[in-house]
Design a protein around this motif. Sequence first.
Motif, PDB file in Angstrom:
ATOM      1  N   THR A 100       0.825  -1.212   0.000  1.00  0.00           N
ATOM      2  CA  THR A 100       0.000   0.000   0.000  1.00  0.00           C
ATOM      3  C   THR A 100       0.855   1.256   0.000  1.00  0.00           C
ATOM      4  O   THR A 100       0.566   2.217  -0.716  1.00  0.00           O
ATOM      5  CB  THR A 100      -0.928  -0.004   1.229  1.00  0.00           C
ATOM      6  N   VAL A 101       1.914   1.266   0.780  1.00  0.00           N
ATOM      7  CA  VAL A 101       2.792   2.440   0.830  1.00  0.00           C
ATOM      8  C   VAL A 101       3.496   2.626  -0.507  1.00  0.00           C
ATOM      9  O   VAL A 101       3.636   3.750  -0.997  1.00  0.00           O
ATOM     10  CB  VAL A 101       3.818   2.298   1.981  1.00  0.00           C
ATOM     11  N   ALA A 102       3.919   1.534  -1.123  1.00  0.00           N
ATOM     12  CA  ALA A 102       4.632   1.627  -2.401  1.00  0.00           C
ATOM     13  C   ALA A 102       3.717   2.070  -3.538  1.00  0.00           C
ATOM     14  O   ALA A 102       4.194   2.528  -4.577  1.00  0.00           O
ATOM     15  CB  ALA A 102       5.255   0.272  -2.747  1.00  0.00           C
ATOM     16  N   ARG A 103       2.430   1.948  -3.341  1.00  0.00           N
ATOM     17  CA  ARG A 103       1.474   2.309  -4.399  1.00  0.00           C
ATOM     18  C   ARG A 103       1.388   3.810  -4.616  1.00  0.00           C
ATOM     19  O   ARG A 103       1.129   4.277  -5.725  1.00  0.00           O
ATOM     20  CB  ARG A 103       0.091   1.769  -3.990  1.00  0.00           C
ATOM     21  N   HIS A 104       1.569   4.607  -3.600  1.00  0.00           N
ATOM     22  CA  HIS A 104       1.513   6.073  -3.667  1.00  0.00           C
ATOM     23  C   HIS A 104       0.195   6.581  -4.256  1.00  0.00           C
ATOM     24  O   HIS A 104       0.166   7.592  -4.964  1.00  0.00           O
ATOM     25  CB  HIS A 104       2.682   6.643  -4.478  1.00  0.00           C
ATOM     26  N   GLY A 105      -0.895   5.897  -3.999  1.00  0.00           N
ATOM     27  CA  GLY A 105      -2.199   6.345  -4.464  1.00  0.00           C
ATOM     28  C   GLY A 105      -2.514   6.003  -5.901  1.00  0.00           C
ATOM     29  O   GLY A 105      -3.606   6.298  -6.384  1.00  0.00           O
ATOM     30  N   GLY A 106      -1.620   5.398  -6.611  1.00  0.00           N
ATOM     31  CA  GLY A 106      -1.857   5.030  -8.004  1.00  0.00           C
ATOM     32  C   GLY A 106      -2.446   3.634  -8.110  1.00  0.00           C
ATOM     33  O   GLY A 106      -2.837   3.020  -7.115  1.00  0.00           O
ATOM     34  N   PRO A 107      -2.523   3.132  -9.328  1.00  0.00           N
ATOM     35  CA  PRO A 107      -3.069   1.786  -9.503  1.00  0.00           C
ATOM     36  C   PRO A 107      -2.087   0.719  -8.995  1.00  0.00           C
ATOM     37  O   PRO A 107      -0.876   0.926  -8.962  1.00  0.00           O
ATOM     38  CB  PRO A 107      -3.256   1.671 -11.016  1.00  0.00           C
ATOM     39  N   THR A 108      -2.651  -0.400  -8.611  1.00  0.00           N
ATOM     40  CA  THR A 108      -1.829  -1.507  -8.131  1.00  0.00           C
ATOM     41  C   THR A 108      -1.146  -2.192  -9.306  1.00  0.00           C
ATOM     42  O   THR A 108      -1.768  -2.469 -10.321  1.00  0.00           O
ATOM     43  CB  THR A 108      -2.709  -2.527  -7.386  1.00  0.00           C
ATOM     44  N   THR A 109       0.138  -2.468  -9.147  1.00  0.00           N
ATOM     45  CA  THR A 109       0.887  -3.143 -10.196  1.00  0.00           C
ATOM     46  C   THR A 109       1.381  -4.498  -9.673  1.00  0.00           C
ATOM     47  O   THR A 109       1.351  -4.760  -8.468  1.00  0.00           O
ATOM     48  CB  THR A 109       2.103  -2.314 -10.644  1.00  0.00           C
ATOM     49  N   LEU A 110       1.839  -5.311 -10.591  1.00  0.00           N
ATOM     50  CA  LEU A 110       2.345  -6.629 -10.229  1.00  0.00           C
ATOM     51  C   LEU A 110       3.609  -6.510  -9.378  1.00  0.00           C
ATOM     52  O   LEU A 110       3.818  -7.298  -8.454  1.00  0.00           O
ATOM     53  CB  LEU A 110       2.626  -7.445 -11.491  1.00  0.00           C
ATOM     54  N   GLY A 111       4.424  -5.527  -9.651  1.00  0.00           N
ATOM     55  CA  GLY A 111       5.641  -5.315  -8.870  1.00  0.00           C
ATOM     56  C   GLY A 111       5.345  -5.002  -7.412  1.00  0.00           C
ATOM     57  O   GLY A 111       6.047  -5.463  -6.510  1.00  0.00           O
ATOM     58  N   GLN A 112       4.302  -4.225  -7.155  1.00  0.00           N
ATOM     59  CA  GLN A 112       3.928  -3.907  -5.783  1.00  0.00           C
ATOM     60  C   GLN A 112       3.405  -5.141  -5.057  1.00  0.00           C
ATOM     61  O   GLN A 112       3.659  -5.329  -3.861  1.00  0.00           O
ATOM     62  CB  GLN A 112       2.877  -2.803  -5.764  1.00  0.00           C
ATOM     63  N   LEU A 113       2.680  -5.984  -5.765  1.00  0.00           N
ATOM     64  CA  LEU A 113       2.193  -7.219  -5.155  1.00  0.00           C
ATOM     65  C   LEU A 113       3.349  -8.152  -4.812  1.00  0.00           C
ATOM     66  O   LEU A 113       3.354  -8.780  -3.754  1.00  0.00           O
ATOM     67  CB  LEU A 113       1.191  -7.911  -6.072  1.00  0.00           C
ATOM     68  N   TRP A 114       4.341  -8.235  -5.696  1.00  0.00           N
ATOM     69  CA  TRP A 114       5.527  -9.041  -5.405  1.00  0.00           C
ATOM     70  C   TRP A 114       6.287  -8.469  -4.224  1.00  0.00           C
ATOM     71  O   TRP A 114       6.805  -9.207  -3.384  1.00  0.00           O
ATOM     72  CB  TRP A 114       6.433  -9.141  -6.628  1.00  0.00           C
ATOM     73  N   LEU A 115       6.403  -7.148  -4.159  1.00  0.00           N
ATOM     74  CA  LEU A 115       7.071  -6.506  -3.038  1.00  0.00           C
ATOM     75  C   LEU A 115       6.376  -6.870  -1.730  1.00  0.00           C
ATOM     76  O   LEU A 115       7.031  -7.222  -0.746  1.00  0.00           O
ATOM     77  CB  LEU A 115       7.088  -4.985  -3.220  1.00  0.00           C
ATOM     78  N   GLY A 116       5.066  -6.795  -1.701  1.00  0.00           N
ATOM     79  CA  GLY A 116       4.318  -7.140  -0.498  1.00  0.00           C
ATOM     80  C   GLY A 116       4.467  -8.603  -0.124  1.00  0.00           C
ATOM     81  O   GLY A 116       4.643  -8.945   1.052  1.00  0.00           O
TER      82      GLY A 116
END
Length: 134
Positions: free
Chosen positions: A34-50
Motif C-alpha cells: 500500500t505504501v509503495a502504491r503512492h495512491g496510483g493503480p496496483t501493479t504486479l511489482g507492488q504485489l511481489w514486493l508485499g
Amino acid sequence: MAAHAAAPAGRRITTHGWGGPVAVGVLYGLYAATVARHGGPTTLGQLWLGLISAIVLAVAIRTLHRHGRRLPRELHAAAWGSLSGIAVGFLFSLSDASILSSSGLGLAFGVVNAVGAYYIYYTHEDARGRPAPY
C-alpha cells in the motif's frame, strides 16, 4: 479381542508457532504494498514486493522465536531491535523518504525495541540466567 494398532511414533506436523509470525507478515506485506502504491493503480511489482516482504518478515520472526533463546540476553535483545528497526526503516523508505531519515527512524525504533526487549529478558530470568519457569 483385537487391540488397536499403535500409531507410529513420529513428529507431528503442526502450525503451532507460525500463526503470529504469518499474521504479522501478512499485515506488513499488505502495508508495504500500500505504501509503495503512492495512491496510483496496483501493479504486479507492488504485489511481489508485499509478498516477498511478508515472507521475509514472517520467517525472520519465526526464526528469532525458535532459536533466540540460545543467544545471551544481550544478543537476543539486539536481534529483536535490529529486526524491528530494519522493518520500520524499510517501510519508511517506501514512502520516498530520504535514506538518512529512513535510517534514523529505523535506528531509533530499533534501539527503543532492543532496550525494551533487554529489560524484559533481564527481569524474567532466574539467578543462573535461565528464563523464568512461568
